[in-house]
Design a protein around this motif. Structure first.
Motif, PDB file in Angstrom:
ATOM      1  N   UNK A 250       0.833  -1.208   0.000  1.00 39.07           N
ATOM      2  CA  UNK A 250       0.000   0.000   0.000  1.00 39.07           C
ATOM      3  C   UNK A 250       0.864   1.253   0.000  1.00 39.07           C
ATOM      4  N   UNK A 251       1.946   1.238   0.777  1.00 37.28           N
ATOM      5  CA  UNK A 251       2.853   2.386   0.806  1.00 37.28           C
ATOM      6  C   UNK A 251       3.456   2.653  -0.570  1.00 37.28           C
ATOM      7  N   UNK A 252       3.859   1.589  -1.244  1.00 33.44           N
ATOM      8  CA  UNK A 252       4.519   1.734  -2.541  1.00 33.44           C
ATOM      9  C   UNK A 252       3.584   2.211  -3.639  1.00 33.44           C
ATOM     10  N   UNK A 253       2.282   2.114  -3.404  1.00 31.25           N
ATOM     11  CA  UNK A 253       1.310   2.443  -4.446  1.00 31.25           C
ATOM     12  C   UNK A 253       0.801   3.874  -4.372  1.00 31.25           C
ATOM     13  N   UNK A 254       1.317   4.659  -3.415  1.00 29.65           N
ATOM     14  CA  UNK A 254       0.791   6.012  -3.233  1.00 29.65           C
ATOM     15  C   UNK A 254       1.875   6.924  -2.671  1.00 29.65           C
ATOM     16  N   UNK A 255       1.664   8.242  -2.771  1.00 28.43           N
ATOM     17  CA  UNK A 255       2.589   9.168  -2.101  1.00 28.43           C
ATOM     18  C   UNK A 255       2.501   8.971  -0.591  1.00 28.43           C
TER      19      UNK A 255
END
Length: 231
Positions: free
Chosen positions: A90-95
């Motif tokens: 989830x972290x890698x998919x968004x700022x």
């Protein structure tokens, strides 16, 4: 006199304090437990914010046994790795979802060369994924939850962070959002800035309860340290 200037260092929690990542943890835990046929309630998981991996695992195992009537089929380590992987995805998919005022205060402290530590109950793999989305070199040291024998609310991680920065914890400010985290900061003897996110926090001696970091400047921190310490 310079010796009266505080804080000597600022010790930051991460989840819910620097970034609004507590919802990512909750969503990943709901998703992971659902893959084992366990229904999890958001409000129950919110109460786990800031706790150690061991405490979270015990809670999930108890839910599994209550709903299935038998011990869980996975190990605690495998479960926590699966949950952490979900958070990292989830972290890698968004700022990076910065908390209000956190980035501005962090960069202001960095520009003034005030030592800072990141002190988190989250595992190193997740913290590294988050640090990759932040300006390089902001924190002088980083302590992750899986690197400490005792996690928050024990004061150990904050005491170690202050020691590694060459400061006394009593001369530091801890910035936290959780019940366990603020307790750890107070137990370490630091002045605590408590900024609620998922959990409601109470007033305590030794801490300043504020709804947001927005508008708090580097110059405010000396005043806050003296106000909290009563000095």
């Amino acid at each position: 006199m310079q010796s009266q200037i505080r804080p000597h260092a600022v010790l930051w929690d991460f989840d819910g304090t620097v970034a609004d990542t507590e919802p990512l943890w909750i969503d990943s835990q709901i998703e992971t437990m659902a893959s084992y046929g366990v229904t999890s309630r958001h409000e129950d998981l919110a109460r786990l914010c800031g706790v150690s991996a061991d405490v979270s695992i015990r809670a999930h195992f108890a839910s599994y046994e209550a709903q299935h009537g038998e011990p869980p089929p996975m190990t605690g380590r495998a479960l926590w790795e699966q949950i952490t992987a979900g958070v990292i995805r989830r972290l890698n998919s968004q700022p990076l979802p910065w908390r209000p005022g956190a980035r501005e205060l962090l960069m202001g402290l960095h520009d003034r060369r005030i030592p800072m530590a990141l002190v988190s109950a989250s595992p190193r793999a997740m913290i590294d994924a988050a640090l990759a989305k932040m300006p390089a070199g902001v924190f002088d040291i980083v302590i992750a939850g899986d690197e400490m024998p005792r996690s928050k609310p024990a004061p150990d991680s904050y005491l170690l962070a202050a020691e590694r920065l060459g400061a006394s914890a009593a001369d530091c400010i801890v910035v936290e959002d959780s019940i366990y985290g603020t307790e750890a900061g107070r137990a370490a003897g630091a002045a605590v800035i408590a900024v609620p996110s998922i959990q409601e926090l109470d007033e305590y001696p030794g801490q300043l309860l504020t709804p947001t970091l927005a508008g708090i400047s580097v110059d405010d921190l000396n005043r806050i340290w003296h106000q909290v310490k009563g000095i």
